[in-house]
Write an enzyme that holds these catalytic residues in place. Sequence first.
Site, short mmCIF file in Angstrom:
data_model
loop_
_atom_site.label_atom_id
_atom_site.label_comp_id
_atom_site.label_asym_id
_atom_site.label_seq_id
_atom_site.Cartn_x
_atom_site.Cartn_y
_atom_site.Cartn_z
N ASP A 1 41.09 51.43 42.83
CA ASP A 1 42.10 51.03 43.33
C ASP A 1 43.54 50.47 42.65
OD1 ASP A 1 41.33 51.79 46.59
OD2 ASP A 1 39.96 51.57 44.58
N ASP B 1 39.13 49.77 36.29
CA ASP B 1 39.07 49.69 37.46
C ASP B 1 39.93 50.86 38.36
OD1 ASP B 1 38.78 48.64 41.12
OD2 ASP B 1 41.03 48.32 40.20
#
Length: 299
Positions: A91, A89
């Site tokens: 963020d 991922d």
Amino acid sequence: MSHVATLISNPAEPAVDAALLATVTRLLPDAGEAIALKPGVAADIPFNGSGSADIATLTAALREALVGQPVDLFVQKADGRRKRLLLADMDSTMIGQECIDELAAELGLKEQIAAITERAMRGEIEFEPALRERVGALKGLPVVTIERVIAQRITLTPGGRTLIQTMKANGARCALVSGGFTHFTNAIANMIGFDENHANTLETDGEMLSGTVQEPILGQDAKRSHLHRLTRELGLGAQETMAVGDGANDLAMICDAGLGVAYHAKPAVAAQAAARIDHGDLTALLYLQGYGEADFCMA
């Protein structure tokens, strides 16, 4: 030795000392000598384990013994630790911010948008409609603002580049998969060294954001699909894969990967992931695979 317990602390606050290692070693069946992966920061303790139920019970007992210590713990089989595929991922994982919140800050809407982001990442509301709502609030923001936000507001998570460069140097493929936006993932993937990146596309109306996102939205199911696609393309077994993230939209890939890691994650994610890193930086994912500091690629 059939199994290994790995202890990891934050490199900025070393906490894996001799006393702590002795405490954990005493609780492990037929334990060997601790192996320093980085003195004071991370160590492996090999031992002879048994069934998965016993390992789960042992892990719970070890975590109970470590309550109050700024140390992460993971117990696994000694074989097959090193992974050949990583999906990460972006963020609040590979970077320290939520990009959409930082864009909203340019319009004075950060607090409002961040509240929606937090609920979506906790799994309290559905990701896709929450993304559409937040993107709608960005309508009229100049596209050139994004470059300034990347330069002034976005910071890379410590250890991220070392993680990616070390895994790539050892033959792994690394993919950045984000529910955020390609304007950001293209830049971040280049900074860190990912082999590929996938995210949502912000639509524009001339030089301004239109307030819409290209459909279909890349959410939880799409992240999982990228994991399975790359696993097939590379001819890997599931056990050779790793996925890391912090939010509810990362859960599907975290649960399907050979090693799923919740990184400074929301409670619901941390509760379901095989491994959780609450204290370490991203080099923790290398220690989990048995890499020592001497193996790290710093370039």
